[in-house]
Design a protein around this motif. Sequence first.
Motif, short mmCIF file in Angstrom:
data_model
loop_
_atom_site.label_atom_id
_atom_site.label_comp_id
_atom_site.label_asym_id
_atom_site.label_seq_id
_atom_site.Cartn_x
_atom_site.Cartn_y
_atom_site.Cartn_z
N THR A 1 0.84 -1.20 0.00
CA THR A 1 0.00 0.00 0.00
C THR A 1 0.87 1.25 0.00
O THR A 1 0.60 2.20 -0.74
CB THR A 1 -0.92 0.00 1.23
N ARG B 1 2.31 1.94 -3.42
CA ARG B 1 1.33 2.48 -4.36
C ARG B 1 1.05 3.96 -4.07
O ARG B 1 0.94 4.78 -4.98
CB ARG B 1 0.04 1.67 -4.27
N PRO C 1 -3.85 8.07 2.28
CA PRO C 1 -4.14 6.89 3.11
C PRO C 1 -5.38 7.05 3.98
O PRO C 1 -6.02 6.07 4.33
CB PRO C 1 -2.88 6.75 3.97
N LEU D 1 -8.62 5.46 2.52
CA LEU D 1 -8.67 4.05 2.17
C LEU D 1 -9.46 3.28 3.22
O LEU D 1 -9.54 3.68 4.38
CB LEU D 1 -7.26 3.47 2.09
N GLN E 1 -7.63 -2.16 3.20
CA GLN E 1 -6.73 -1.79 2.10
C GLN E 1 -5.44 -1.20 2.66
O GLN E 1 -4.35 -1.49 2.15
CB GLN E 1 -7.42 -0.79 1.18
N ALA E 2 -5.54 -0.39 3.69
CA ALA E 2 -4.34 0.20 4.28
C ALA E 2 -3.41 -0.88 4.84
O ALA E 2 -2.19 -0.79 4.71
CB ALA E 2 -4.73 1.19 5.39
N LEU F 1 -5.85 -2.73 -3.49
CA LEU F 1 -6.11 -1.30 -3.63
C LEU F 1 -7.00 -1.05 -4.83
O LEU F 1 -7.02 -1.82 -5.79
CB LEU F 1 -4.79 -0.55 -3.77
N PHE G 1 -7.47 5.98 -6.69
CA PHE G 1 -7.51 6.32 -5.28
C PHE G 1 -8.64 7.31 -5.01
O PHE G 1 -8.80 8.29 -5.75
CB PHE G 1 -6.19 6.95 -4.84
#
Length: 952
Positions: A255, A258, A274, A277, A281-282, A288, A292
């Motif tokens: 993560t 990304r 972050p 998210l 996912q974090a 992911l 975003f």
Amino acid sequence: MPPRVARAGVTLSDDHRPAAPTTPDHTAPDGPAPAVPAQAHPGQPAPDRTALTGRAPEQALLRRVLQAARAGRGGTGTLLQGDAGIGKTALLDWADGEARTLGFTVLRAVGAEAEAEVAFGALHQVLWPLRDRMRALPEPQRRALAFALGEATEPARVGFLVGAAALALLAGEARMRPVLLLLDDLQWVDPSSAEVFAFLQRRTTEMPLAFVGATRPEGPMVEGGPGTVVELTALDGPDARTLLRTRHPQLAVTTADRILQEASGNPLALVELPAHLHPDQARGVMPLPGRFPLGRRLERLFAPRLDRLSEAATQVLLHAALGGTAATAVTPDRLHDLVPRSAADVLDEIETSGLAHLDPDGRLSFRHPLVRGAVVARASGPERRAAHRRLAAALPYDDPRALGHQADATRLPDADLARRLQEAAGRLALRGGDAEGALLLHRAAALSTGAEDRTRRLIWAAVMAARGGRLPYAAKLVDELRRTPVPDDSAPLYAYAVVYVDQSHHVDFESSFSLLPQALAALSRAEPCAGPFGDLAEQMYFKLLLATVYTSDPRGRAALLAHRDQVSPLADLCRRAWSDPARTAHGTGAELRAMGATMSQEQQAGAAWLLLWTASALDMADASLRRRFLGQHAYATQGSIAKAGAYQDYLHGNWDRAEACLREAEAADALGYHCNALLLRHHHAHFLAGRGDEEGLLAADRALRPLAARARMKFVVDHLTHLRALAALAHGRDEEAYAILSGLTPPGALPADLPRFHLPFFDFVDAALRTGRTAQARAHVAAADAARMGDISPHHAFLLAAARALAAADEDADALYAAAYAVPGADQWAFELARLRLAHGARLRDRRRAQARETLERALSTFRTLRAGPWAERAERELRALTRTGGPASLTAQELRIARLAADGLTNKEIGARLSLSPRTVGGHLAKAFPKLGIASRAAVARALDGPSPGE
């Protein structure tokens, strides 16, 4: 032109501003409401002075500005210039806190696009804390300033009187304490205020006052504003990673990588992305998203320019944002397909906006990844789906990217699309793209029209996610599958998925023995499986072998034997190398070399884990073998390479790589491969034990032993025990070492449940001889000879030859030491070879002193290179003994053994029984030892051994 200071490093978000009680909440794209200036008096609470990342030069520059102002060299100014979110406001906040600490009055203003036409709006913010002092101004100045600041409605002749009034207020404050003016978002400061600020800077050169401003590159330069321009650019890689880890330490490695890519060094993006998210996912549990989600603060960075674009330009940018690949990138030719009537005008509009431009390859490229995210975030669902359909049409029918676009454009189950996604995932897996294939399979599962098809695809997705390095994601899928009926035809693959997750993620091996034997039996009755899991039986067999090696569970050993006909010769070779090597591994080293030489590169790639694991059992996983598999099967193979590499680094004396072993363990933990992390830390403990670092080894043992015991990992527990004995040997606690080692490998026995038995084997022989147990040492060597230990691998052959030399009678010793040195590849086992030379040099001391010195010096050189301090000290003691005429160091090894036993109170007969010597021979050795020790009786032996040697 003012001087410019360029710096490729920056700080936190632009959005750390206090709320404004004096003006409405006109939200600006670069942050929330315009800020009221900080309180004027130093007794008030100071803003949060969060540490800045990568900003040391800028902070040093601002400190110099503040110091100059305190010294009365006023009027100095600095302009921070950079993109939205680049960290200008954070640096202003830092300067605010630093100035308050130094006793400054801090006055602040923030420009706002919505208030750019409100005359004197920014000046109002700056002077608001000083408003109580307006009464002391001359009447014309007071009236002009009150009108300009909205405090009076009666018109007045303003002109220069506003500037003069502001100057008088600042001068009065500066007589009490230095003043810092912080002016943020100068590109939106109203012209009237900007004119006053320029006037103030020109008139305050002799006052303790400093200006620090901030603006965007596209903003107009404020005439007469701060003079030194500091260009702020994106954070470089290390600083970006530091900021991300500092603000979001819980992020999984994948993560974080990304986000670093998406943010491109923009601090606001690093801090904000972050936060939007899903927690799974974090943590790397779920994959992911393709795009975003942007928070409001990030969307506001580019919202005004996006709002000004035409519908055609917005459509083009949306296609460019969702496409991204060369095949679907927006180029001038494709512009005609999207907006045929005004392609050139649309391109001009986009480039004029500064949001995107044509790159050298002729493709539309965004100024910053955040622009792409903002474009997608502002599009409606129907708009995005329509764009995905057009992008899919531009790609080959079964291209995985086309299928992905089709899936994004589809809201209802679609059996045909699900089937094509599954087939594409299979093709990716065959090329090693398991992680990408898992995502396609998950999407296929979501589009499935039947419950069983959905379950089958989720099982495949879980296995491929695990193989592709997405183990937490695989674990989440397995948890979901545990609550779902599993079709009979998918039960073996489901068992494999559960075992993979349990072993690697949960460090639990029970399911290996409860599920895999039945799954292998079911596969033996089923039709051969095609596709990426055509070797499923082999993979399950390997997982069963791992569980058996780690736990020594008899259920596993029985199942491995029962199903050996289902697997390849290489898989069975791996079983023989690991399961009971003293009895099953003869010739496996030669067989492994022969197999590797005849396999094609494609075959080696498919069998990578078997080759690596077999070679690791035989201490043959050298760098040339590991290099063949770099980049294959993501972390599934890379983790095996890391474990094999760490162990080989220990064996081959690459002890400067010890910290790299710990970094690999941390990476494994971050990726969710907790079993790999445990094993890597267990490998790191070897370096600690070899160096005699008992404090570090004890800490490692306390951390690892409970975890290994809970998982029934006898493999790790036994090796940690062995390492305690090795550390005791390093420090001369020979009896302790022998007691520990004899519990692992009794004299004359090579245990079946100790796969790497050859390491404690050598240490046992050494400890037995150093404690005077010659018979036990020779019994151990005889057992290894009977088991043909030397036929297993080059390392086994060397350790057996070295043990023979250590245990040899004096008349045979020279020949056996020479034979050990002559074992092919002996030089590669650095630590053990140095220990052999140490023992040999000590034995040569009274017979061939020159050869003894050379042998001991070579041992000492290796120990020093390895930083094995206690072993180096022993070699140094032996070298000093070559030049001494008395004391314990002057005794031969056998004399020293006998003297120590005599000091413990044993009689000549008891010593002889212990060392397989006659009492007369023992008496002869003592007769030679007494003069060297400077004593005349047996009663003085203990004191002579414990006390200083003559001449010390």
